[in-house]
Scaffold this active site. Structure first.
Site, PDB file in Angstrom:
ATOM      1  N   CYS A 132       0.844  -1.195   0.000  1.00  0.00           N
ATOM      2  CA  CYS A 132       0.000   0.000   0.000  1.00  0.00           C
ATOM      3  C   CYS A 132       0.885   1.253   0.000  1.00  0.00           C
ATOM      4  CB  CYS A 132      -0.948  -0.048   1.189  1.00  0.00           C
ATOM      5  SG  CYS A 132      -2.301   1.147   1.126  1.00  0.00           S
ATOM      6  N   ASP A 196      -8.162  -4.016  -7.810  1.00  0.00           N
ATOM      7  CA  ASP A 196      -7.758  -2.974  -6.863  1.00  0.00           C
ATOM      8  C   ASP A 196      -8.300  -1.621  -7.322  1.00  0.00           C
ATOM      9  OD1 ASP A 196      -6.493  -1.134  -5.212  1.00  0.00           O
ATOM     10  OD2 ASP A 196      -4.573  -2.193  -5.242  1.00  0.00           O
ATOM     11  N   HIS A 227      -7.506  -4.812  -3.376  1.00  0.00           N
ATOM     12  CA  HIS A 227      -6.528  -4.122  -2.539  1.00  0.00           C
ATOM     13  C   HIS A 227      -6.466  -4.810  -1.174  1.00  0.00           C
ATOM     14  CE1 HIS A 227      -4.011  -0.648  -1.664  1.00  0.00           C
ATOM     15  NE2 HIS A 227      -4.604  -0.533  -0.483  1.00  0.00           N
TER      16      HIS A 227
END
Length: 277
Positions: A132, A196, A227
């Protein structure tokens, strides 16, 4: 392999009067071999600092025979405690993410790698992993700016395609890539989920093409996932344990090949020589 967890509070050189950076260190424990040395592994993760899922993931890495360093992301704003995976915590982390200076993110990585290199049980051969926010910091910033990182594997790196990291939401990451700052550096692997929503297809295509056009040594993987698919807690139904296990093995292959063994001095095939601490 058994592991232990400690931490070091390291002063910031950018702001020496501010709260120090707490860097957690997870490392193998082999009491019968006090002189044992292991490669280092710099980890940078989400906007929630060093949470339970982060510590468990890093612990798995350490148990494979690596000294792992994890700096707290937002020491400028609060203590090193994990930020909750709830609405208030997410809002807080996202607020910090664009209030922190980009140069301060870069310094955190430098301090983490400095610490690894100072440890007696670290060989000075450093790999890096990020997820991330941390995927952005490791893949295209720490790997670009610190030649001690010999390879990086990054999961669902955010804000690269939009150039919105740091104060002012205006980072120079892709500009630095285009300028050649990653060329001739260590091997890079970037992994994204095709579902994502944080990094849509156009964004992934931009990242891939920019890296390839800059002649970066890269493997670019797109998998059937959303994600945060690696996070085993509060992942909003996105955690894929089987895929995580498979990609963890892939990551270990990269790092065992690039930092797990000391092969001596690298032959400069493109005008570059690998660096160690």
């Amino acid at each position: 392999m058994l592991i232990t967890t400690t931490y070091h509070d390291v002063p910031s050189t950018l702001n020496p009067h501010a709260r120090p950076v707490r860097i957690f260190v997870i490392q193998p424990s082999i009491p019968d071999y006090p002189q044992a040395k292991f490669p280092g592994w710099h980890c940078s993760f989400e906007i929630y600092q060093v949470t339970g899922p982060v510590e468990r993931f890093a612990g798995q890495i350490a148990s494979q025979g690596y000294v792992v360093a994890l700096p707290s992301s937002f020491h400028e704003f609060e203590g090193p405690q994990p930020i909750p995976y709830d609405t208030e915590g997410t809002n807080r982390g996202n607020k910090y993410k664009i209030e922190k200076e980009v140069v301060a993110y870069d310094e955190d990585a430098t301090l983490s790698i400095d610490l690894l290199c100072s440890l007696k049980n670290c060989t000075g051969r450093i790999a890096a992993t990020g997820m991330c926010l941390g995927g952005h910091l490791v893949s295209c910033r720490a790997a670009a700016f610190d030649p001690r990182i010999l390879s990086s594997v990054c999961f669902f790196a955010t804000d690269i395609h939009s150039a919105t990291l740091g104060r002012g939401s205006h980072d120079d990451t892709l500009i630095r890539v285009k300028d050649g700052d990653l060329k001739g550096k260590g091997e890079l692997v970037m992994i994204f989920g095709k579902q994502d929503t944080h990094v849509p297809r156009a964004g992934r295509d931009l990242i891939r093409s920019t890296l390839e056009d800059a002649d970066v040594t890269i493997s670019f993987l797109e998998v059937q996932a959303q994600h945060a698919f690696i996070r085993d807690e509060s992942s909003k139904g996105r955690w894929d344990a089987a895929l995580t296990r498979s990609l963890f093995s892939f990551m270990l292959e990269v790092f065992e090949r690039t930092v797990g063994r000391d092969l001596g001095t690298r032959v400069a095939t493109r005008g570059d020589v690998a660096h160690v601490c």
